[in-house]
Every structure is written in C-alpha cells, then in structure tokens.
Design a protein around this motif. Structure first.
Motif, PDB file in Angstrom:
ATOM      1  N   PHE A 154      27.193  52.273  36.887  1.00 32.80           N
ATOM      2  CA  PHE A 154      28.509  52.661  37.390  1.00 32.80           C
ATOM      3  C   PHE A 154      29.435  51.447  37.312  1.00 32.80           C
ATOM      4  O   PHE A 154      29.094  50.371  37.815  1.00 32.80           O
ATOM      5  CB  PHE A 154      28.414  53.176  38.825  1.00 32.80           C
ATOM      6  N   TRP A 155      30.607  51.647  36.712  1.00 32.66           N
ATOM      7  CA  TRP A 155      31.572  50.566  36.486  1.00 32.66           C
ATOM      8  C   TRP A 155      32.902  50.945  37.117  1.00 32.66           C
ATOM      9  O   TRP A 155      33.437  52.027  36.825  1.00 32.66           O
ATOM     10  CB  TRP A 155      31.730  50.347  34.992  1.00 32.66           C
ATOM     11  N   GLN A 156      33.397  50.090  37.972  1.00 31.89           N
ATOM     12  CA  GLN A 156      34.716  50.279  38.578  1.00 31.89           C
ATOM     13  C   GLN A 156      35.578  49.085  38.208  1.00 31.89           C
ATOM     14  O   GLN A 156      35.243  47.942  38.500  1.00 31.89           O
ATOM     15  CB  GLN A 156      34.617  50.380  40.106  1.00 31.89           C
ATOM     16  N   GLY A 157      36.693  49.361  37.521  1.00 28.15           N
ATOM     17  CA  GLY A 157      37.595  48.284  37.147  1.00 28.15           C
ATOM     18  C   GLY A 157      38.195  47.601  38.368  1.00 28.15           C
ATOM     19  O   GLY A 157      38.557  48.266  39.345  1.00 28.15           O
ATOM     20  N   ARG A 158      38.292  46.273  38.305  1.00 26.55           N
ATOM     21  CA  ARG A 158      38.866  45.473  39.396  1.00 26.55           C
ATOM     22  C   ARG A 158      39.865  44.471  38.829  1.00 26.55           C
ATOM     23  O   ARG A 158      39.855  44.163  37.627  1.00 26.55           O
ATOM     24  CB  ARG A 158      37.767  44.729  40.171  1.00 26.55           C
ATOM     25  N   ALA A 159      40.685  43.935  39.696  1.00 28.78           N
ATOM     26  CA  ALA A 159      41.692  42.964  39.286  1.00 28.78           C
ATOM     27  C   ALA A 159      41.030  41.710  38.709  1.00 28.78           C
ATOM     28  O   ALA A 159      39.891  41.374  39.053  1.00 28.78           O
ATOM     29  CB  ALA A 159      42.577  42.595  40.475  1.00 28.78           C
ATOM     30  N   ASN A 160      41.763  41.024  37.820  1.00 35.38           N
ATOM     31  CA  ASN A 160      41.324  39.756  37.231  1.00 35.38           C
ATOM     32  C   ASN A 160      40.039  39.898  36.409  1.00 35.38           C
ATOM     33  O   ASN A 160      39.322  38.914  36.225  1.00 35.38           O
ATOM     34  CB  ASN A 160      41.134  38.686  38.316  1.00 35.38           C
ATOM     35  N   ARG A 161      39.754  41.110  35.961  1.00 38.34           N
ATOM     36  CA  ARG A 161      38.551  41.398  35.177  1.00 38.34           C
ATOM     37  C   ARG A 161      37.263  41.118  35.964  1.00 38.34           C
ATOM     38  O   ARG A 161      36.196  40.962  35.378  1.00 38.34           O
ATOM     39  CB  ARG A 161      38.536  40.597  33.867  1.00 38.34           C
TER      40      ARG A 161
END
Length: 216
Positions: free
Chosen positions: A187-194
């Motif tokens: 499961f991958w959740q995009g976050r700030a600053n990569r």
C-alpha cells in the motif's frame, strides 16, 4: 525529437498511512481503499494494470478490470487464448497495480494466478451486457490480427443474428476468470517532499501476514 518533463512537479498531500491503525489482514484494507475511490468518484476505480511474463522472458502489461476481491486475492476475466492468457499458462506468477490519482494512492499485489471454477465464470459471463457477451466471441483469438474493423463488425452482426434477443449466449470455452492469489501486497500513500508512506504485507509459510515499512 525529445520532450522534457523534468520541470513538472506535483506535491502529494492528500493523506497518510498510519502503520499503527492498519488491519491485521491486507485485503480488507484493499476493499476499504476501493470503496473510498468509488465514493470519491475516481474513474474506473477497479481498473488495474496486470503485468505478466511468459516463457520468452518479455514482460507485458495492460489494464484489466478487477471484478471481485476474495479472501485470497483479486479476480479478473479475459480470453484464455490472449497474450496474457498464454503468459499465465507459461508462468503463473504475476502482479497487478491499482492507481487512484485523485487519492494519491496505489496498491501493488503480487502472487500466483489460476483459473476460477467454470461455474463462477458462467455466472459472471451471464451478468454481462449482451453486447459484451457477443464481443467476447468476436475476440478470438484476442490480440490476433484482423484484416479490418469492418471484418470485426461483420462478425458481430452475424452473432446478433445467431443469438437474437431472448436467446441464451453460451460462455465461450476460451474465455473465463482468473484469480490472483496474493503473496505480497504493498500500500502506497503519496506524501509531501516525496516522503511517501509504503507498507507491505507479506504472506508467511504458515498463512499469517507480516507487515513492514519501506523507504520511499
């Protein structure tokens, strides 16, 4: 001629994946994420990229529609004689990828693919719109060469005459369902600053699932 996209940027800031709040099993979380994608109006929220690799060692990837989440994995339907069907016959190991741009989420599922029972295929086939049932008969062999679109449309018209409204369209023997039985789900959740959240579930030899966090 080349096109440079290196200046294109998008900051991912729509959610987080809290490891302390994860369920013990991965497939309920997949069900939850798909349900949220549907609620948020994501286009084709059950569309997934299916990657296979046959005996020639050449990977192939294409979009298919996930039609069921089971206790073991995910189910999709296709032509058994298609390129992906031939790959699966040669090498049943495969991977699927869901990506929901609106939610900045993706899920990768890795495992072994096997045909579902014929009764399950029949039940699904007869739930499909009649035109989709007929199209399954036209696409034999799927990905095979055809002289023109007119040939395809003529074959479809012939099938319309053969199976008029009110008659039963039999399930083609060359068409049916596959289940990808998961051994690993990320499961991958995009976050700030990569600094993305990545949590992977791995199935152990005793059938239990373990979880670990991966670097982005």
């Amino acid at each position: 001629m080349s096109t440079d996209f290196s200046d294109q940027r998008l900051s991912y800031e729509k959610g987080e994946l809290d490891a302390s709040a994860l369920p013990e099993l991965p497939l309920p979380l997949l069900q939850h994420w798909v349900a949220e994608a549907i609620e948020q109006g994501a286009p084709e929220p059950y569309a997934m990229s299916l990657a296979t690799c046959g005996s020639d060692g050449q990977p192939g990837v294409r979009i298919v529609l996930m039609r069921e989440i089971t206790e073991a994995g995910v189910v999709f339907y296709t032509n058994y004689d298609s390129a992906k069907g031939q790959d699966i016959a040669d090498n049943p190991q495969a991977e699927v990828l869901f990506f929901w741009h609106e939610m900045q989420r993706q899920v990768r599922i890795r495992g072994k693919v096997a045909k579902v029972a014929a009764a399950k295929t029949d039940a699904y086939f007869h739930k499909r719109p009649r035109d989709s049932q007929l199209a399954a008969w036209v696409s034999e062999p799927q990905s095979g060469e055809v002289a023109s679109r007119e040939v395809m449309e003529a074959n479809f018209a012939e099938l319309l005459e053969r199976f008029p409204e009110g008659t039963d369209i039999p399930t083609p023997e060359f068409w049916g369902g596959y289940e990808l039985v998961a051994t690993e789900i990320e499961f991958w959740q995009g976050r700030a600053n990569r600094m993305h959240d990545r949590i992977v579930y791995t199935k152990q030899a005793d059938g239990a699932w373990s979880t670990s966090r991966l670097l982005p």
